[in-house]
Design an enzyme around this catalytic site. Structure first.
Site, PDB file in Angstrom:
ATOM      1  N   SER A   1     -50.377 -21.554  42.228  1.00 55.92           N
ATOM      2  CA  SER A   1     -49.973 -21.766  43.624  1.00 55.92           C
ATOM      3  C   SER A   1     -48.536 -21.350  43.918  1.00 55.92           C
ATOM      4  CB  SER A   1     -50.158 -23.242  43.995  1.00 55.92           C
ATOM      5  OG  SER A   1     -51.539 -23.563  44.030  1.00 55.92           O
TER       6      SER A   1
ATOM      7  N   GLU B   1       0.794  -1.226   0.000  1.00 58.24           N
ATOM      8  CA  GLU B   1       0.000   0.000   0.000  1.00 58.24           C
ATOM      9  C   GLU B   1       0.830   1.281   0.000  1.00 58.24           C
ATOM     10  OE1 GLU B   1      -3.092   0.192  -0.533  1.00 58.24           O
ATOM     11  OE2 GLU B   1      -3.755  -1.874  -0.222  1.00 58.24           O
TER      12      GLU B   1
END
Length: 690
Positions: free
Chosen positions: A365, A94
């Site tokens: 319950s 690059e």
């Protein structure tokens, strides 16, 4: 032969002067422009290097369980944590003069211009790493003069305000590697399942080639092209003397092992848990969506991946695939409130609705332990007796009546103790207790336990007819089981930003909100549902799963026509399971009614299989005595059933059961007249009220 006349000499001198003058003017002009640009760049200061980064969620063991990235996976990693092979490959292909130039490589620009002129086309790029970084950070990629000018300006600003290492680090963390992946760390994880510091030369050189054309050089799209691009990069690294010929040849022939496409895009585990964490970040920690999804947060959660996997597998294997019934599971540490596992439904892809945190269903319950804790604080004991028989209750100043029934209409038609009432889930006993205490008492107690749902002040509240969240009920049981210390469901332990700064950290401040002694007594009463010695006019409600349990548990089940619940705990873990249909469809099949208990029992046994067996430890002011469960009195050798039962000190029975004496002269539950009755004023009141 031309004669140089004085006139021509004067013209030549004037021309040279003009050229020099114009050159000086142009030099001053361009110098002024350059100086102005530099001055402007300097006054603008350092441009922000902030980029959106993926937020990652971690389990309690440090493993990653998910992330948020809005289609863009981004993680930031420091330059020193990136392998040298990546750095060398990037610089070689690059920008080989990166550390020498000041943002622009003029020799490369000139070379590229000549190459373009020869080819009469754009064939060679000359952008430096700094220019590419500026473009990635701040600009769109359209080819206009305005964009070029802005790119140059940002390039200057970057070079003036940041070191070369900072720029290279930023570039490697923002470059695009295809498939929604930004930055070398995300790319390394996506393609190879490892960190960027672990990349080999072969892997690094292949990844470095992708940004030139992510749709062309991705190995998931065109592996052959990716490999050719890799060879170009390796040869460039060789010419730049980063590697030897032997290293090049070895990298070329190395067979790369990629994550499969399925592995690369898989979603995190525990999606319902993940969604809940996201809502907590937004609603409780007040973080906006942009911050959550783009700031690279590190979210450390309470999830136990092993327990989570077991919960998911057990739900899937227990419920028949063709059934449309839904389910929810949540497991919490009772000492801390930390949520260890959560499954909000049978299939997240089909329904994201969370039955643990969003659904409100009738708990049946499972509401009774909260009621009986309140009763213990008001003078009840495990030996407190009331009659179990069909009863019609009048309330609302005599304007309304309520006639509950027991399961299958089984009744003792006699006195039963609180110990029996909770083990057998006697509804008559519960409603009598509820009305005796005053209906406001259960409402107040439920809020104390952290149940925030709106509860109706009716006799049936004792039987769980007001809808509540499973998460709240499991947390309430955790409070009961830890001795009455306040906890809240906790999903997040810590939040850090991308730089490691702590934005939030959970802290637990122990606060005693229940009476410790009565909390323990209530918890121990809940062990009765698994104790077959308490079978009487009906079987204990946990009988169907008691044989599969290898340690002591406290728990309570709950059943309505549309809902099936099971919540139970040990000192290490409290788990709740709900099963039912989303749209008020009744649970009719026998096997469907058994799902909640079966899932709960299997999960608890699997989740705790590697943990030591622990018992609930009674506090100092609690005493344990052996009683006859039928009478609530101290057991003798003649009693067929003796059970260790705990009482707050001073409330334990002091007289012995006389029902089973050898002389046979005493009817069942009729005390010996020669023995002083141990009925206290509370018991006398209950019997009178009955």
């Amino acid at each position: 032969m031309d004669v140089i006349t004085p006139k021509r000499i004067r013209i030549t001198i004037k021309t040279v002067r003009a050229i020099i003058f114009i050159s000086v003017l142009l030099l001053i002009f361009f110098s002024t422009i350059l100086f102005s640009i530099l001055l402007f760049a300097k006054t603008q200061g350092a441009p922000s290097l902030t980029v959106s980064q993926s937020t990652i969620l971690y389990a309690s063991d440090g493993s990653k369980i998910g992330e948020t990235h809005n289609g863009q996976r981004r993680y930031w990693v420091k330059l020193e944590d990136i392998s040298d092979e990546v750095l060398q490959a990037t610089l070689a292909i690059e920008d080989r003069n990166f550390y020498e130039h000041h943002g622009f490589d003029y020799k490369r620009i000139a070379g590229a211009a000549l190459a373009d002129l020869k080819a009469m086309a754009k064939v060679q790029g000359a952008s430096t790493i700094t220019q590419q970084y500026a473009r990635n950070l701040f600009l769109e990629h359209e080819k206009t003069w305005k964009r070029k000018a802005l790119e140059a300006l940002y390039t200057i600003r970057l070079e003036m305000n940041y070191s070369k290492d900072d720029i290279l680090e930023g570039y490697l963390n923002t470059i695009y590697y295809g498939h929604g992946v930004y930055g070398i760390e995300a790319a390394s994880n996506y393609y190879f399942g490892k960190t960027s510091s672990e990349l080999t030369l072969a892997e690094a050189s292949l990844l470095t080639g992708i940004p030139k054309g992510p749709t062309i050089y991705s190995p998931f799209v065109h592996e052959e092209r990716a490999k050719k691009r890799q060879e170009v990069i390796l040869n460039t690294m060789l010419s730049e003397k980063y590697i030897t010929k032997e290293q090049l040849q070895e990298a070329v022939v190395t067979k790369l092992i990629y994550k499969t496409k399925k592995e690369a895009v898989q979603t995190g585990i525990a999606p319902y848990f993940h969604d809940t964490v996201m809502k907590i970040l937004a609603n409780q920690l007040k973080m906006d969506e942009h911050e959550i999804t783009t700031k690279g947060l590190r979210i450390y959660t309470t999830l136990d991946p092993d327990m989570q996997k077991k919960a998911e597998n057990i739900m899937e294997s227990t419920i028949e695939k063709e059934s449309d019934i839904q389910a929810g599971i949540v497991a919490i540490h009772p000492q801390t409130g930390e949520v260890k596992a959560l499954v909000g439904g049978r299939d997240y892809e089909k329904s994201q609705f969370n039955r643990v945190t969003q659904a409100k269903r009738q708990p049946g319950s499972t509401m009774k332990p909260l009621l009986y804790y309140a009763a213990l604080t008001k003078g009840f004991t495990p030996s407190t007796e009331m009659r179990s028989e069909p009863t019609s209750f009048t309330y609302n100043d005599g304007k309304s009546t309520y006639k509950p029934s027991n399961f299958n209409d089984y009744y003792a038609n006699d006195l039963i103790t609180l110990l029996q009432a909770i083990a057998l889930s006697d509804n008559i006993y519960a409603v009598k207790t509820h009305l005796f205490l005053g209906m406001e008492e259960l409402l107040k107690t439920s809020k104390l336990f952290g149940v925030e749902s709106k509860l109706d002040l009716v006799p049936s509240l004792a039987l769980g007819t007001s809808p509540v969240r499973l998460l709240d009920m499991v947390n309430a049981y955790g409070i009961l089981g830890n001795g009455g210390k306040k906890i809240e469901p906790t999903f997040i332990t810590k939040v850090e930003d991308a730089s490691g700064n702590v934005l939030y950290e959970h802290s637990l401040e122990p606060k005693q909100i229940l009476e410790q002694e009565n909390a323990f007594v209530a918890t121990h009463l809940m062990t009765g549902m698994f104790d077959k010695r308490l079978n009487d006019y009906a079987s204990v409600t946990g009988q169907s799963i008691a044989g599969s349990l290898t340690r002591d548990y406290a728990g309570k089940s709950g059943t309505t026509s549309t809902d099936s619940w099971m919540i139970g705990l040990t000192p290490q873990l409290v788990t709740g399971v709900w099963t039912g249909y989303d749209k008020d469809k009744t649970i009719d099949l026998v096997q469907e009614k058994a799902y909640a208990k079966k899932i709960w029992a299997t999960f608890m046994e699997k989740a705790l299989e590697d943990q030591p067996v622990k018992a609930f430890r009674p506090p100092n002011d609690v005493v344990g005595v052996y009683i006859n469960p039928e009478t609530g009195k101290l057991a003798t050798e003649d009693c067929p059933v003796r059970r260790l039962t705990y009482y707050v000190a001073g409330t334990e029975p002091t007289h012995y059961c006389t029902v089973h004496l050898d002389d046979g002269e005493h009817d069942e539950k009729q005390p010996n007249k020669d023995v002083k009755s141990d009925d206290g004023w509370m018991n006398k009141l209950f019997k009178w009220w009955d």
